[in-house]
Design an enzyme around this catalytic site. Structure first.
Site, PDB file in Angstrom:
ATOM      1  N   ARG A   1       0.848  -1.199   0.000  1.00  9.95           N
ATOM      2  CA  ARG A   1       0.000   0.000   0.000  1.00  9.95           C
ATOM      3  C   ARG A   1       0.883   1.249   0.000  1.00  9.95           C
ATOM      4  O   ARG A   1       1.073   1.878  -1.025  1.00  9.95           O
ATOM      5  CB  ARG A   1      -0.945  -0.020   1.217  1.00  9.95           C
ATOM      6  CG  ARG A   1      -2.141   0.933   1.084  1.00  9.95           C
ATOM      7  CD  ARG A   1      -1.822   2.378   1.384  1.00  9.95           C
ATOM      8  NE  ARG A   1      -1.422   2.609   2.765  1.00  9.95           N
ATOM      9  CZ  ARG A   1      -1.026   3.789   3.209  1.00  9.95           C
ATOM     10  NH1 ARG A   1      -0.935   4.839   2.389  1.00  9.95           N
ATOM     11  NH2 ARG A   1      -0.658   3.933   4.475  1.00  9.95           N
ATOM     12  N   GLU A   2       1.491   1.557   1.145  1.00 10.98           N
ATOM     13  CA  GLU A   2       2.421   2.687   1.180  1.00 10.98           C
ATOM     14  C   GLU A   2       3.562   2.489   0.188  1.00 10.98           C
ATOM     15  O   GLU A   2       3.971   3.417  -0.514  1.00 10.98           O
ATOM     16  CB  GLU A   2       2.977   2.860   2.598  1.00 10.98           C
ATOM     17  CG  GLU A   2       4.032   3.941   2.752  1.00 10.98           C
ATOM     18  CD  GLU A   2       3.486   5.349   2.629  1.00 10.98           C
ATOM     19  OE1 GLU A   2       4.073   6.144   1.873  1.00 10.98           O
ATOM     20  OE2 GLU A   2       2.463   5.645   3.281  1.00 10.98           O
TER      21      GLU A   2
ATOM     22  N   HIS B   1      -6.857  -0.107   2.679  1.00  8.00           N
ATOM     23  CA  HIS B   1      -6.774   1.262   3.175  1.00  8.00           C
ATOM     24  C   HIS B   1      -7.692   2.129   2.321  1.00  8.00           C
ATOM     25  O   HIS B   1      -7.582   2.132   1.095  1.00  8.00           O
ATOM     26  CB  HIS B   1      -5.312   1.716   3.040  1.00  8.00           C
ATOM     27  CG  HIS B   1      -4.998   3.047   3.633  1.00  8.00           C
ATOM     28  ND1 HIS B   1      -5.160   4.226   2.947  1.00  8.00           N
ATOM     29  CD2 HIS B   1      -4.472   3.379   4.838  1.00  8.00           C
ATOM     30  CE1 HIS B   1      -4.765   5.228   3.708  1.00  8.00           C
ATOM     31  NE2 HIS B   1      -4.337   4.749   4.864  1.00  8.00           N
TER      32      HIS B   1
ATOM     33  N   ARG C   1     -10.039   0.102  11.515  1.00  7.60           N
ATOM     34  CA  ARG C   1      -9.184   1.076  12.170  1.00  7.60           C
ATOM     35  C   ARG C   1      -9.570   2.459  11.644  1.00  7.60           C
ATOM     36  O   ARG C   1      -9.787   2.641  10.454  1.00  7.60           O
ATOM     37  CB  ARG C   1      -7.722   0.826  11.829  1.00  7.60           C
ATOM     38  CG  ARG C   1      -6.764   1.874  12.445  1.00  7.60           C
ATOM     39  CD  ARG C   1      -5.623   2.235  11.508  1.00  7.60           C
ATOM     40  NE  ARG C   1      -6.054   3.021  10.359  1.00  7.60           N
ATOM     41  CZ  ARG C   1      -5.264   3.315   9.317  1.00  7.60           C
ATOM     42  NH1 ARG C   1      -4.037   2.870   9.269  1.00  7.60           N
ATOM     43  NH2 ARG C   1      -5.728   4.037   8.317  1.00  7.60           N
TER      44      ARG C   1
ATOM     45  N   THR D   1       2.333  12.001   8.932  1.00  2.00           N
ATOM     46  CA  THR D   1       2.225  11.931   7.482  1.00  2.00           C
ATOM     47  C   THR D   1       3.359  12.639   6.755  1.00  2.00           C
ATOM     48  O   THR D   1       3.741  12.234   5.651  1.00  2.00           O
ATOM     49  CB  THR D   1       0.869  12.511   7.041  1.00  2.00           C
ATOM     50  OG1 THR D   1      -0.167  11.840   7.778  1.00  2.00           O
ATOM     51  CG2 THR D   1       0.639  12.344   5.559  1.00  2.00           C
TER      52      THR D   1
ATOM     53  N   HIS E   1       1.948   5.237  12.315  1.00  2.00           N
ATOM     54  CA  HIS E   1       2.441   5.287  10.935  1.00  2.00           C
ATOM     55  C   HIS E   1       3.361   6.497  10.834  1.00  2.00           C
ATOM     56  O   HIS E   1       2.913   7.638  10.972  1.00  2.00           O
ATOM     57  CB  HIS E   1       1.248   5.428   9.980  1.00  2.00           C
ATOM     58  CG  HIS E   1       1.616   5.543   8.525  1.00  2.00           C
ATOM     59  ND1 HIS E   1       1.654   4.453   7.685  1.00  2.00           N
ATOM     60  CD2 HIS E   1       1.935   6.617   7.755  1.00  2.00           C
ATOM     61  CE1 HIS E   1       1.982   4.845   6.464  1.00  2.00           C
ATOM     62  NE2 HIS E   1       2.161   6.163   6.486  1.00  2.00           N
TER      63      HIS E   1
ATOM     64  N   HIS F   1       6.415   8.663   8.794  1.00  2.00           N
ATOM     65  CA  HIS F   1       7.243   8.932   7.621  1.00  2.00           C
ATOM     66  C   HIS F   1       8.649   9.350   8.039  1.00  2.00           C
ATOM     67  O   HIS F   1       8.893   9.747   9.178  1.00  2.00           O
ATOM     68  CB  HIS F   1       6.579   9.980   6.731  1.00  2.00           C
ATOM     69  CG  HIS F   1       5.540   9.382   5.834  1.00  2.00           C
ATOM     70  ND1 HIS F   1       5.765   9.138   4.506  1.00  2.00           N
ATOM     71  CD2 HIS F   1       4.285   8.936   6.097  1.00  2.00           C
ATOM     72  CE1 HIS F   1       4.679   8.582   3.972  1.00  2.00           C
ATOM     73  NE2 HIS F   1       3.771   8.454   4.921  1.00  2.00           N
TER      74      HIS F   1
ATOM     75  N   HIS G   1      39.292  -3.140  16.192  1.00  2.34           N
ATOM     76  CA  HIS G   1      37.970  -3.767  16.147  1.00  2.34           C
ATOM     77  C   HIS G   1      38.096  -5.244  15.809  1.00  2.34           C
ATOM     78  O   HIS G   1      37.445  -6.091  16.424  1.00  2.34           O
ATOM     79  CB  HIS G   1      37.095  -3.079  15.081  1.00  2.34           C
ATOM     80  CG  HIS G   1      36.588  -1.744  15.491  1.00  2.34           C
ATOM     81  ND1 HIS G   1      35.265  -1.369  15.314  1.00  2.34           N
ATOM     82  CD2 HIS G   1      37.192  -0.690  16.073  1.00  2.34           C
ATOM     83  CE1 HIS G   1      35.105  -0.146  15.766  1.00  2.34           C
ATOM     84  NE2 HIS G   1      36.256   0.295  16.223  1.00  2.34           N
TER      85      HIS G   1
END
Length: 396
Positions: free
Chosen positions: A14-15, A74, A134, A168, A195, A197, A291
């Site tokens: 979706r996103e 959605h 939702r 958003t 959610h 961004h 390291h």
């Protein structure tokens, strides 16, 4: 505080479809859905069935797949959208409407009383159809707090399954996220989804703070793809949770993460970043001598993640000027070459000198070690090493 009661809503379908390079076919969506189901995410979120005829068929196709993962779609907070979404056979519907002054003025043009009335109508309809629902505000962190809490309380009182908070535009910071979620957690009894961004680089930190504050569901996408800079990456969230307590992510098939990321990267035509969480090619590469020595003694000195848990291995890089003799000794042992510590230290010094002239490969290091193993006197070792310098275009 407990982080144990959470679920991932994987929104690559979706996103992620809003990513600039994403043009998924139905077959590709099915392949991604099956891979994420095998990985073990609890939910898959799909593009609204109202987006296009293919989107409608994709919802129906993926909802019909044999799976453990629950399928969500959605939609806008609109009754027409809800009716179509219910008919696709998905397990749940995520409805959303903008609540910031920006979106109310320049997007849908509705006021808060209208939003509350619409939300109640749509949520009650979806619930009457036996489908989970939702309700989320959009642009939550630029919305008025009183407006947000009034809307959330109204839908919670009619039995919404989850309310959603959406950063958003990626404007929120971890403290703001924690404060808003904590406040909302005291107000509603339903689940809470976050959610976030990544426009300002806080998506993973914000998602983690949301979980600390009481969120039960977090949205992710594979490699963080999505609108603009995308959202919380699946692998990044897994890494953060694993670093906190690896038991938090034991429910997921961690060795499949690289396969899932390579699949999506290939489909959208991008490379997995070199420094990607867990699966980037340098994620478990150690170079500096100090390291490397510590890693060889105890990997936990410089690794918060165990590559073996993800089906991966660490790599101690020794073909460079920063190398140390302990790392070179480890390579000699791998090759079965018996060298004294003095030999190894001399060989290491020679490797460093060569690396100052030209980038080296592991085979070049191996040639140096074999030269010392055969007890070639150091003044005459240049003959045995000439091939290295010649191959790299360096004068011996």
């Amino acid at each position: 505080m407990s982080l144990t009661n959470f679920a991932i809503i994987e929104s690559t379908l979706r996103e992620g479809e809003q990513f600039a390079n994403a043009f998924f076919t139905t077959a590709q969506k099915v392949e991604i859905a099956k891979a994420l189901d095998a990985f073990g995410v609890e939910f898959l979120e799909l593009t609204s069935p109202l987006a296009s005829p293919q989107s409608l068929e994709d919802c129906r196709t993926i909802a019909a797949l044999p799976r453990r993962t629950r399928i969500l779609t959605h939609t806008r907070c609109h009754m027409d959208d809800a009716r179509v979404a219910v008919d696709t056979g998905v397990d749940g519907i995520d409805v959303v409407i903008g609540t910031s002054s920006y979106l109310r003025q320049f997007s849908h043009g509705k006021d808060i009383p209208y939003i509350i009335e619409q939300a109640i109508n749509v949520v009650e309809f979806i619930k009457s159809q036996g489908v989970q629902v939702r309700f989320s505000t959009e642009d939550s962190f630029r919305s008025d707090l009183v407006d947000l809490l009034t809307i959330y309380r109204a839908v919670d009182q009619i039995g919404v399954n989850r309310v959603g908070i959406a950063d958003t535009v990626g404007v929120a910071n971890p403290r703001q996220v924690y404060d808003l979620v904590s406040t909302l957690r005291k107000l509603v009894s339903c689940d809470i989804e976050f959610h976030g961004h990544n426009d300002s680089g806080c998506a993973i930190a914000n998602a983690y703070c949301a979980l600390e504050a009481g969120v039960t569901h977090v949205d992710t996408t594979v490699l963080g793809i999505g609108e603009r800079n995308g959202i919380t990456p699946l692998g990044g969230l897994i890494a953060r949770l694993y670093a906190t307590d690896r038991s938090l992510v034991r429910k997921y098939n961690l060795p499949l993460l690289r396969e899932v990321e390579n699949l999506v990267a290939g489909i959208v035509g991008i490379d997995v970043p070199f420094n990607n969480y867990i699966t980037g090619f340098t994620a478990f590469t150690h170079k500096a001598g100090i390291h490397a020595k510590a890693i060889l003694n105890n990997p936990s000195t410089y690794e918060i993640l165990d590559p073996a848990d993800f089906g991966l291995t660490r790599y101690v890089h020794i073909a460079h000027r920063l190398t140390g003799w302990n790392a070179v000794k480890s390579r000699a042992d791998q090759l079965g070459l018996e060298l004294t510590d003095d030999d190894l230290k001399e060989a290491t010094a020679h490797i460093k000198a060569l690396a100052d002239e030209k980038p080296m490969a592991l085979e070049d290091v191996d040639a140096v070690l074999r030269a010392w193993h055969h007890r070639i006197p150091v003044p005459h070792a240049q003959t045995a090493l000439a091939e290295i310098t010649h191959r790299n275009g360096v004068a011996a």
